[in-house]
Write a protein that holds these residues in place. Structure first.
Motif, PDB file in Angstrom:
ATOM      1  N   TRP A   1       0.831  -1.205   0.000  1.00  0.00           N
ATOM      2  CA  TRP A   1       0.000   0.000   0.000  1.00  0.00           C
ATOM      3  C   TRP A   1       0.864   1.253   0.000  1.00  0.00           C
ATOM      4  O   TRP A   1       0.592   2.188  -0.733  1.00  0.00           O
ATOM      5  N   ASN A   2       1.897   1.295   0.839  1.00  0.00           N
ATOM      6  CA  ASN A   2       2.798   2.453   0.855  1.00  0.00           C
ATOM      7  C   ASN A   2       3.443   2.645  -0.517  1.00  0.00           C
ATOM      8  O   ASN A   2       3.523   3.778  -1.007  1.00  0.00           O
TER       9      ASN A   2
ATOM     10  N   TYR B   1      -4.585  -0.586   7.835  1.00  0.00           N
ATOM     11  CA  TYR B   1      -5.739   0.074   7.217  1.00  0.00           C
ATOM     12  C   TYR B   1      -5.270   1.096   6.186  1.00  0.00           C
ATOM     13  O   TYR B   1      -4.260   1.769   6.393  1.00  0.00           O
ATOM     14  N   THR B   2      -6.045   1.250   5.122  1.00  0.00           N
ATOM     15  CA  THR B   2      -5.887   2.344   4.177  1.00  0.00           C
ATOM     16  C   THR B   2      -7.273   2.682   3.650  1.00  0.00           C
ATOM     17  O   THR B   2      -8.267   2.123   4.110  1.00  0.00           O
ATOM     18  N   ARG B   3      -7.338   3.612   2.706  1.00  0.00           N
ATOM     19  CA  ARG B   3      -8.625   3.996   2.111  1.00  0.00           C
ATOM     20  C   ARG B   3      -8.623   3.681   0.623  1.00  0.00           C
ATOM     21  O   ARG B   3      -7.621   3.871  -0.047  1.00  0.00           O
ATOM     22  N   ASP B   4      -9.787   3.225   0.139  1.00  0.00           N
ATOM     23  CA  ASP B   4      -9.932   2.967  -1.289  1.00  0.00           C
ATOM     24  C   ASP B   4     -10.358   4.261  -1.997  1.00  0.00           C
ATOM     25  O   ASP B   4     -10.572   5.283  -1.337  1.00  0.00           O
TER      26      ASP B   4
ATOM     27  N   LYS C   1       0.597   2.907  14.784  1.00  0.00           N
ATOM     28  CA  LYS C   1       1.607   3.640  14.019  1.00  0.00           C
ATOM     29  C   LYS C   1       1.043   4.039  12.671  1.00  0.00           C
ATOM     30  O   LYS C   1       0.372   3.238  12.015  1.00  0.00           O
ATOM     31  N   GLN C   2       1.332   5.261  12.265  1.00  0.00           N
ATOM     32  CA  GLN C   2       0.957   5.754  10.934  1.00  0.00           C
ATOM     33  C   GLN C   2       2.168   5.599  10.016  1.00  0.00           C
ATOM     34  O   GLN C   2       3.255   6.060  10.345  1.00  0.00           O
ATOM     35  N   TRP C   3       1.983   4.927   8.896  1.00  0.00           N
ATOM     36  CA  TRP C   3       3.014   4.740   7.876  1.00  0.00           C
ATOM     37  C   TRP C   3       2.634   5.600   6.688  1.00  0.00           C
ATOM     38  O   TRP C   3       1.729   5.258   5.936  1.00  0.00           O
ATOM     39  N   LEU C   4       3.291   6.747   6.522  1.00  0.00           N
ATOM     40  CA  LEU C   4       2.976   7.641   5.428  1.00  0.00           C
ATOM     41  C   LEU C   4       3.661   7.171   4.152  1.00  0.00           C
ATOM     42  O   LEU C   4       4.828   6.766   4.178  1.00  0.00           O
ATOM     43  N   ALA C   5       2.937   7.254   3.043  1.00  0.00           N
ATOM     44  CA  ALA C   5       3.492   6.798   1.772  1.00  0.00           C
ATOM     45  C   ALA C   5       4.759   7.548   1.413  1.00  0.00           C
ATOM     46  O   ALA C   5       5.691   6.964   0.876  1.00  0.00           O
ATOM     47  N   LYS C   6       4.825   8.825   1.756  1.00  0.00           N
ATOM     48  CA  LYS C   6       6.007   9.611   1.403  1.00  0.00           C
ATOM     49  C   LYS C   6       7.254   9.158   2.149  1.00  0.00           C
ATOM     50  O   LYS C   6       8.362   9.431   1.716  1.00  0.00           O
ATOM     51  N   ASP C   7       7.073   8.436   3.256  1.00  0.00           N
ATOM     52  CA  ASP C   7       8.205   7.935   4.050  1.00  0.00           C
ATOM     53  C   ASP C   7       8.633   6.538   3.638  1.00  0.00           C
ATOM     54  O   ASP C   7       9.643   6.042   4.123  1.00  0.00           O
ATOM     55  N   ALA C   8       7.841   5.912   2.773  1.00  0.00           N
ATOM     56  CA  ALA C   8       8.122   4.512   2.401  1.00  0.00           C
ATOM     57  C   ALA C   8       9.328   4.417   1.488  1.00  0.00           C
ATOM     58  O   ALA C   8       9.666   5.296   0.767  1.00  0.00           O
TER      59      ALA C   8
END
Length: 176
Positions: free
Chosen positions: A105-106, A124-127, A169-176
């Motif tokens: 997802w990230n 969790y993520t959003r569609d 924990k929040q995993w932000l896509a920009k940090d992946a």
């Protein structure tokens, strides 16, 4: 008993297709095109999950239906409930599989929330409709005390909270 399919309306069918087939890996296998109740017509797309011909998630692309400009595709927005209340959750069998979904997802540019609920671990993520999608690994077992607590909660009218999550924990896509 399990469900056969979950059917939802799609705000943008192309975005839904990209998310559910390319990102999630579900295969589009069938479409039914027909008039819908109340007027108009629709295309009902079925995505097979895990290669299982008895389990699907399906989406309606509605055409020429009354009030179509006023539809809300986010289940919580439509119901007036807090975000994340209405969501759908898919099972995984291992922690590696769960971590794989977070990473996938990230990599697809999606932010991910991870929570260890003390008896299950979720990401969790959003569609594209704004709905929360979850992958969940059951990590505990259920006791007679768990059942007694659940039964007692049926009649409770005041807050009697469960223990807090072991980790969030929040995993932000920009940090992946």
């Amino acid at each position: 008993m399990s469900y056969h399919h979950l059917a939802l309306a799609a705000k943008d069918m192309q975005a839904i297709h990209t998310f559910y087939e390319v990102v999630m890996g579900f295969e589009l296998v069938k479409v039914e095109i027909a008039p819908v109740m109340g007027g108009g017509w629709g295309k009902h797309f079925f995505y097979r999950m895990d290669g299982d011909d008895s389990r699907f998630i399906a989406f309606w692309e509605l055409m020429d239906t009354p009030g179509e400009g006023e539809y809300s595709f986010d289940l919580n927005e439509a119901a007036g409930t807090p975000q994340g209340t209405n969501h759908y959750s898919f099972a995984v069998n291992t922690a590696e599989e769960l971590n794989g979904w977070r990473a996938k997802w990230n990599a697809a540019g999606l932010d991910v929330l991870e929570i260890d609920h003390n008896w299950c671990h979720s990401v969790y993520t959003r569609d594209p409709n704004g709905n929360m999608v979850e992958f969940c690994l059951t990590t505990g077992s259920f006791t007679a005390a768990d059942r007694a607590r659940a039964l007692a909660a049926l009649d409770e009218t005041e807050l009697n909270p469960s223990p807090p999550p072991a980790m969030m924990k929040q995993w932000l896509a920009k940090d992946a």
